[in-house]
Design an enzyme around this catalytic site. Structure first.
Site, mmCIF file in Angstrom:
data_model
loop_
_atom_site.group_PDB
_atom_site.id
_atom_site.type_symbol
_atom_site.label_atom_id
_atom_site.label_comp_id
_atom_site.label_asym_id
_atom_site.label_seq_id
_atom_site.Cartn_x
_atom_site.Cartn_y
_atom_site.Cartn_z
ATOM 1 N N GLY A 198 0.822 -1.209 0.000
ATOM 2 C CA GLY A 198 0.000 0.000 0.000
ATOM 3 C C GLY A 198 0.847 1.245 0.000
ATOM 4 O O GLY A 198 1.865 1.333 -0.697
ATOM 5 N N CYS A 247 6.839 6.131 15.249
ATOM 6 C CA CYS A 247 7.761 5.097 15.717
ATOM 7 C C CYS A 247 8.616 4.492 14.610
ATOM 8 O O CYS A 247 9.838 4.597 14.635
ATOM 9 C CB CYS A 247 6.982 4.002 16.444
ATOM 10 S SG CYS A 247 6.311 4.518 18.033
#
Length: 466
Positions: A272, A279
């Protein structure tokens, strides 16, 4: 146990609230006085499912309280969790200035023996520096310090569930006393001796969490190594998607079969728009810099980072190709947060996509179930709506940028009737290409057979960037 949690961001607020729910006495503090005032007034500054139940219950039962007096929190605690931010510097290294400030404050305020725990994500050997700072700045002869590392593995959107039902608890320690103290701290979690606020019942984990005891340096490395490997898997899936487009494969079929191998696993093998949030990108950058300083060329991570950065470029290229002229085109955006079930937009791919669309002169309307308030701080003049159908109304194209589950259940027939042109770019591979085609959409996704033939129209046969 009496605990102090320094830092009331995502990690500190979830960890402190959950430790209080597990039966400990927790005092949480933060350098941001307005944040503490809001928490004292019962306002939670972040969106995290079930956190409100945990926090309200712990405060009501007087196991959790908030104070702006960091010194008070330190003096009254036996164990101190450091949960402050370690943002990236301009060079990509972790900025440890907040850790240093907290260490000096603890050393100044402590009057007795303290166990100081790194909960923030930090590079290896930070524990040594933390221990040295505590010793150097201490001014009370009765204050002694032990240091440990206890990295967090909380996923935004499921952080409360992850805390109460972890797959592993990692501690990095230097002595048996610290190990036993941390075993006792986590005993309610390990034994399921609490009422889980997510399930509203006593529900020990199906498989008990592994309690992993390591050196401090190993524990620090484990956190960065874990996040970096997840980034590698995502980028690998995205390169597979590009290959499927060239060769006529379906990346969903390929990654599903690959993930059935227990040595590999299917999680994070999703093609995707790539990974975002605070993070993974930050930790990968910091891990690369750490390796460089140690004389190790972590080329694998550098390539994963490069592939991830190209996902937005690839999407924008396809939007431009399909729309021909971007200026003044109406484009609707479904999803702004970097992932579903959070309001966090830090390093969210959707933010960069919106920025690029605006730079091309497009007129953008956006929706998100949780992140609109935060998005307004970045794009104050953008048109927002909580109604996805309003975002689709009159649109020349609709982009799915965050995989909120309820987007699947929208009335897509109605959306088609609202749009000026029924063109959908599914950057999260959420929808079925066949079903979207049956509804009359021009539909694009990553690495899957495209009923409208856009891949052939918008992609060269070969690319020098691959």
């Amino acid at each position: 146990m009496r605990l102090a949690v320094i830092g009331c961001g995502y990690v500190g607020l979830v960890s402190g609230s959950c430790l209080a729910e597990a039966g400990h006495e927790v005092v949480a503090t933060d350098s941001d006085g307005s944040r503490i005032a809001a928490l004292q007034a019962g306002k939670i500054p972040i969106y995290e499912p079930s956190l409100d139940k945990v926090l309200e219950g712990a405060v009501r039962d007087e196991r959790l309280r908030f104070t702006a007096d960091c010194g008070e929190a330190v003096r009254n605690a036996d164990i101190i969790f450091i949960c402050v931010g370690t943002p990236p510097t301009e060079t990509g290294e972790a900025d440890l200035s907040a850790i240093d400030n907290v260490a000096r404050m603890i050393a100044k305020e402590a009057r007795s023996s303290k166990l100081v725990i790194e909960k923030s994500t930090v590079p290896a050997q930070t524990g040594e520096q933390l221990k040295r700072a505590l010793q150097v700045y201490s001014r009370d002869a009765g204050a002694t310090f032990r240091v440990a590392s206890n990295p967090e593995f909380l996923r935004e959107g499921t952080a409360v569930l992850d805390f109460f039902h972890p797959d592993r608890i990692v501690i990095g320690v230097e002595d048996h006393e610290t190990e036993q103290q941390l075993r006792e701290l986590y005993r309610p979690i390990l034994e399921g001796r609490f009422r889980c606020p997510v399930h509203q019942s006593n529900c020990p984990t199906a498989a008990p969490a592994e309690f992993v005891v390591t050196t401090i340096a190993s524990a620090e490395l484990i956190k960065h190594a874990s996040n970096s490997f997840l980034g590698l898997k995502i980028s690998y899936a995205n390169v597979l998607a590009d290959l499927c487009e060239r060769l006529g494969g379906n990346v969903d079929e390929v990654t599903r079969a690959v993930g059935l191998d227990p040595r590999i696993g299917g999680k994070f093998l999703n093609a995707g728009l790539g990974f975002g949030g605070f993070c993974l990108p930050k930790d990968i950058q910091a891990f690369i810099k750490l390796a460089d300083r140690a004389g190790v060329d972590f080329g694998l991570l550098k390539e994963a980072e490069r592939v991830n950065k190209q996902r937005v470029d690839l999407l924008i290229e396809r939007v431009k190709k399909a729309l021909w002229v971007m200026k003044e085109k109406q484009i609707g955006v479904l999803g702004i947060a970097f992932k579903p079930n959070t309001d966090d937009i830090r390093l969210a791919p959707a933010i960069e996509v919106i920025r690029r669309l605006l730079a091309e002169g497009a007129v953008v309307r956006a929706t998100d179930p949780a992140a609109i308030k935060r998005a307004r701080l970045v794009f104050p003049d953008l048109h927002y709506s909580e109604d996805p159908y309003e975002v689709a109304r009159g649109a020349d194209a609709l982009l799915i940028l965050t995989e909120w589950e309820h987007y699947k259940n929208l009335d897509w027939k109605r959306i088609r009737s609202e749009m000026a042109r029924a063109l959908v770019f599914d950057a999260r591979n959420m929808m079925s290409p066949a079903e979207m085609k049956a509804l009359g959409f021009e539909y694009m996704s990553f690495g899957r057979p495209d009923p409208a033939g856009f891949y052939a129209a918008s992609q060269p046969v070969a690319s020098s960037s691959r």
